[in-house]
Design an enzyme around this catalytic site. Sequence first.
Site, PDB file in Angstrom:
ATOM      1  N   ASP A   1       0.448  -0.997  -0.080  1.00 38.48           N
ATOM      2  CA  ASP A   1      -0.095   0.289  -0.246  1.00 38.48           C
ATOM      3  C   ASP A   1       0.689   1.254   0.286  1.00 38.48           C
ATOM      4  O   ASP A   1       2.229   1.347   0.539  1.00 38.48           O
ATOM      5  CB  ASP A   1      -0.942  -0.001   1.477  1.00 38.48           C
ATOM      6  N   ALA A   2       0.842   2.573  -0.625  1.00 36.46           N
ATOM      7  CA  ALA A   2       1.296   3.705  -0.711  1.00 36.46           C
ATOM      8  C   ALA A   2       1.618   4.009   0.474  1.00 36.46           C
ATOM      9  O   ALA A   2       2.998   4.807   0.827  1.00 36.46           O
ATOM     10  CB  ALA A   2       0.214   4.390  -1.202  1.00 36.46           C
TER      11      ALA A   2
END
Length: 309
Positions: A140-141
């Site tokens: 995930d970012a």
Amino acid sequence: MAEQRSLPVPEGLEGERLDAALSRLFGFSRTRAAELIVAGDVLVDGSLAAKSDRVHGGAWLEVTLPPPPVAPMPVAEPIPGMKIVYEDDDIVVVNKPIGVAAHPTTGWTGQTVIGGLLGTGHRVSTSGAAERQGIVHRLDANTTGAMVVAKSEHAYSHLKRAFKERTVEKHYHALVQGHPDPSRGTVDAPIDRHPSGDGRWAVVAGGKDSITHYDTIEAFRAASLLDVKLETGRTHQIRVHMSALHHPCVGDLMYGADPTLSARLGITRQWLHAVSLAFEHPSTGEWITFTTEYPEDLSHALKVLGGES
């Protein structure tokens, strides 16, 4: 080009709202289904309908699906906070910083691992879709830590297969609220998109099999530091499973974290770090392991907790 789809409503969807029926039939969110209905792209027995209308088995649906969005190409720009952990002719392993996605996606305008590598002159595999060449797995970012990118075509094929066959060992450290009981365990619960269609994922009957193993490293007064091993690699898997246990990752407001605790620890995203990655080298066959250090925000939160306990 837009795609026209025509089909009867299955008897099993008798009485469902139109937006819910479309979501189940086509696999997109109810929000997206509602947008199509409001835009006039859905006909029921030849007539426009409202999203809240109930459908009947055998009714004829005509749906105009817009062309799939085209993901943007990566922007080659150096990312100062992204450290190279290891590199050879086949692979490059990075310690991914916060706020960096693995590759460009529709709606993401921020920095990407691929763009950062290209921006510093690194070669990546040309296999895969153009916007995510070399990407064999994702974080995930706002999840930091170890991520491997394929540089050679051989490495891409080898690593994609390894991740699919679950021979890659992935360990994360997660700071979760409270104290899981038992302190060591396994969560085996299927995951799929949240029924709300708001971008979250959830434990859903009939979802994809998802298995998470966890073990407590240290218990603080208000939280526990866990070592987490993923057997599967679903989107948001650790975040969803910990939330389902009522012990969400500290700072993960999307999945129910306490904002007061997050603020006290100075955390503005989920406390989750991919601490190690181990796999068979694509060319040598040697079993290799890479570990990464916590970034400053995660280390600071632990120091605060340690001082309180």
